[in-house]
Design an enzyme around this catalytic site. Structure first.
Site, PDB file in Angstrom:
ATOM      1  N   GLN A 184      15.082  -5.941   6.637  1.00  0.00           N
ATOM      2  CA  GLN A 184      15.404  -6.088   5.668  1.00  0.00           C
ATOM      3  C   GLN A 184      16.333  -5.393   4.555  1.00  0.00           C
ATOM      4  O   GLN A 184      14.934  -4.636   3.989  1.00  0.00           O
ATOM      5  CB  GLN A 184      14.884  -7.524   4.423  1.00  0.00           C
ATOM      6  CG  GLN A 184      15.294  -8.086   3.249  1.00  0.00           C
ATOM      7  CD  GLN A 184      13.930  -8.467   2.038  1.00  0.00           C
ATOM      8  OE1 GLN A 184      12.583  -8.059   2.446  1.00  0.00           O
ATOM      9  NE2 GLN A 184      13.825  -9.198   1.081  1.00  0.00           N
TER      10      GLN A 184
ATOM     11  N   TYR B 285     -10.689  28.404  21.449  1.00  0.00           N
ATOM     12  CA  TYR B 285      -9.148  28.653  21.183  1.00  0.00           C
ATOM     13  C   TYR B 285      -9.054  29.893  20.942  1.00  0.00           C
ATOM     14  O   TYR B 285      -9.376  30.754  20.269  1.00  0.00           O
ATOM     15  CB  TYR B 285      -9.280  27.221  20.142  1.00  0.00           C
ATOM     16  CG  TYR B 285      -7.437  27.489  19.429  1.00  0.00           C
ATOM     17  CD1 TYR B 285      -6.784  27.146  19.801  1.00  0.00           C
ATOM     18  CD2 TYR B 285      -6.906  27.466  17.768  1.00  0.00           C
ATOM     19  CE1 TYR B 285      -5.168  27.123  19.125  1.00  0.00           C
ATOM     20  CE2 TYR B 285      -6.129  27.079  17.047  1.00  0.00           C
ATOM     21  CZ  TYR B 285      -5.251  27.073  18.186  1.00  0.00           C
ATOM     22  OH  TYR B 285      -3.855  26.688  17.511  1.00  0.00           O
TER      23      TYR B 285
ATOM     24  N   THR C 276      10.890 -11.800  -2.192  1.00  0.00           N
ATOM     25  CA  THR C 276      10.202 -12.350  -1.117  1.00  0.00           C
ATOM     26  C   THR C 276      11.133 -13.702  -1.058  1.00  0.00           C
ATOM     27  O   THR C 276      10.787 -13.586   1.030  1.00  0.00           O
ATOM     28  CB  THR C 276       9.080 -12.576  -1.874  1.00  0.00           C
ATOM     29  OG1 THR C 276       8.743 -14.059  -2.959  1.00  0.00           O
ATOM     30  CG2 THR C 276       7.965 -11.304  -1.958  1.00  0.00           C
TER      31      THR C 276
ATOM     32  N   ARG D 141       4.151  -0.640  -6.797  1.00  0.00           N
ATOM     33  CA  ARG D 141       3.078  -0.254  -7.676  1.00  0.00           C
ATOM     34  C   ARG D 141       1.536   0.931  -6.554  1.00  0.00           C
ATOM     35  O   ARG D 141       0.900   1.139  -7.775  1.00  0.00           O
ATOM     36  CB  ARG D 141       2.266  -1.698  -8.334  1.00  0.00           C
ATOM     37  CG  ARG D 141       2.859  -2.168  -9.091  1.00  0.00           C
ATOM     38  CD  ARG D 141       2.853  -3.704  -9.337  1.00  0.00           C
ATOM     39  NE  ARG D 141       3.301  -4.140  -7.951  1.00  0.00           N
ATOM     40  CZ  ARG D 141       3.065  -5.802  -7.965  1.00  0.00           C
ATOM     41  NH1 ARG D 141       2.709  -6.662  -8.508  1.00  0.00           N
ATOM     42  NH2 ARG D 141       3.905  -6.943  -6.322  1.00  0.00           N
TER      43      ARG D 141
END
Ligand code: UD1
Ligand code: MG
Length: 452
Positions: free
Chosen positions: A74, A377, A80, A18
């Site tokens: 898992q 830089y 669950t 979701r």
């Protein structure tokens, strides 16, 4: 504290469908920190005999964040109930003998507001009531996605019906599953064996173990707790609500500790933001992770700070950006459109306008004029700029690193400094000004003549 040791299984393997995200759901941050980290914090003081976090394939980031708790994969995530089975197997191999554990505490990685006190209370309550399963329930304003508690006439828990599987009558039940279960360890195996996938989602629901336990005549109980501590996060909208709640708590804590937030609802804090007493934060300021601000400092509007240390009495902003490694000592002033990165500004130094200070050291009381840039830089590597104490850098100076400016030196405005400047020297590195009196009038006359 717990009397007999317990073990914890934390479920974090769900793909977070979701959320529609490439990032595992439990890694989404709240106040700058992955949500699962809060849960691990709540658990830690209870010193479980073992804690195993169940993660999905490829969720190495989750495994790293929960250390020292161990992780088990898992694969594939089948619900669950299946996750707890995976976790239990891992626990068994770590705990010898497994029988020494009184209960297994199951937590969901997407419920970051749990407190240590709540967990402690649930463990104690299971022991007191000898329930085979004890589940935390709540009555949120919108019970929508949560599993519904069906109670027996004697008030004990009969079963949990998932929202997706609930009939119209069950949908109206306001007492829902907050997602924390305490299960008698010696029963867990047989209860999990009773699960099936006969439901709308085709998953092994952990919540079904209540029904399995009741069938075996085992008592199950629900404990109702304030909803605020049990909120689960499944969608981006819920993530935003949780963030709002977290921010309210952090702002309140900051104000309680003596910080003025002029418009608290516009200030965004990280979980680790440290603001000393009498710090004033003006409206619309964001604190990313890793910021410490000393007493009496003022952070003015529209500033953005992360990984920065601000000394006592300093003034930052408005519109300042402090990036990781910025260290402002006492009474430093950093003004509008100034960016500081990996640089230390000594006490009383000032950079008040339009400046970039990166990979640098700036001595105490040095003044950095508007438009100064440390050119740190070259497209491949970063270089240091070191400026001594009490120096003066004129406006619009480019300091081409690596370069040093000695203490007390003055750099003239508009200079491009490519060589070191000695202490107390004046350095001017800009094109010579050439003046031609009356030439402007002649030019104008010539151009007018051409156009007529
Ligand atoms: C779950 C509960 C619901 C409860 C709600 C509380 C079930 C079936 N439902 O619903 O009753 O009201 O939490 O917030 O338990 N997970 C795994 N492996 C999986 C599936 C999920 O580890 O195979 C993890 C997820 O990463 C998540 C947690 O388990 O951290 C809960 O899963 P989620 O999908 O969020 O369940 P909910 O629909 O919220
Ligand atoms: Mg959830």
């Amino acid at each position: 504290m717990s009397q007999s040791p317990f073990a914890a299984i934390i479920l974090a393997a769900g793909s977070g469908t979701r959320m529609k995200s490439a990032l595992p759901k439990v890694m989404h941050p709240l106040a700058g920190r992955p949500m699962i980290a809060y849960l691990m914090d709540a658990l830690r003081p209870l010193s479980p005999a073992a804690a195993v976090v169940v993660v999905g394939p490829g969720m190495d980031g989750v495994a790293r964040i929960v250390v020292p708790a161990e992780s088990v994969v898992q694969d594939p995530p089948l619900g669950t109930g299946d996750a707890v089975r995976t976790g239990l197997q891992a626990l068994k191999s770590r705990l010898a003998p497994a029988g020494s554990i009184g209960e297994v505490l199951v937590l969901y990685g997407d419920t970051p507001f749990l407190s240590t006190e709540t967990l402690e209370r649930l463990l104690a309550e299971r022991r007191r009531t000898s329930a085979a399963i004890l589940v935390a329930g709540m009555r949120p304003a919108n019970p929508g996605p949560y599993g519904r508690f069906v109670l027996a006439p004697d008030g004990t828990l009969e079963r949990i019906v998932e929202a997706a599987d609930a009939g119209p009558e069950e949908q109206t039940i306001g007492l829902v599953n907050g997602g924390i279960m305490v299960i008698e360890a010696s029963r867990l195996d047989e209860l999990l064996d009773g699960l099936d996938r006969d439901n709308v989602k085709g998953e092994f629901y952990l919540t079904d173990i209540v029904r399995v336990a009741r069938r075996k005549g085992l008592p199950c109980r629900a404990v109702e707790l304030p909803a605020e501590g049990l909120i689960g996060i499944n969608t981006r909208a819920e993530l935003a609500e949780a963030e709002a709640l977290m921010q309210r708590r952090l702002r309140r804590a900051a104000m309680d500790s003596g910080v003025t937030l002029i418009a608290p609802e516009t200030v965004f804090l990280s979980e680790d933001t440290q603001l000393a007493h009498d710090v004033v934060v003006e409206p619309n300021v964001t604190f990313g992770p890793g910021v410490t601000v000393g007493e009496r400092a003022r952070i003015r509007s529209f500033s953005h700070l992360e990984g920065a240390t601000v000394g006592a009495g300093a003034i930052v902003g408005p519109f300042a950006r402090l990036r990781p490694g910025a260290v402002l000592e006492e009474d430093v002033h950093v003004g509008n459109f100034v960016e500081v990165k990996a640089a230390r500004l000594g006490a009383g130094a000032k950079a008040n306008h339009l400046t970039y200070i990166g990979d640098a050291e700036v001595g105490a009381r040095t003044n950095i004029g508007a438009g100064t840039i440390t050119c740190n830089y070259d497209g491949f590597n970063k270089f240091q700029t070191i400026i001594g104490e009490g120096a003066f850098i004129g406006s619009n100076t480019a300091l081409v690193a690596p370069v040093q400016v000695g203490a007390g030196a003055i750099v003239a405005a508009g200079s491009v400094i490519t060589r070191d400047v000695a202490p107390d020297a004046l350095s001017i590195a800009r094109g010579q000004q050439v003046d031609k009196p009356g030439r402007a009038t002649k030019i104008r006359a010539r151009l007018r003549g051409k156009n007529s």
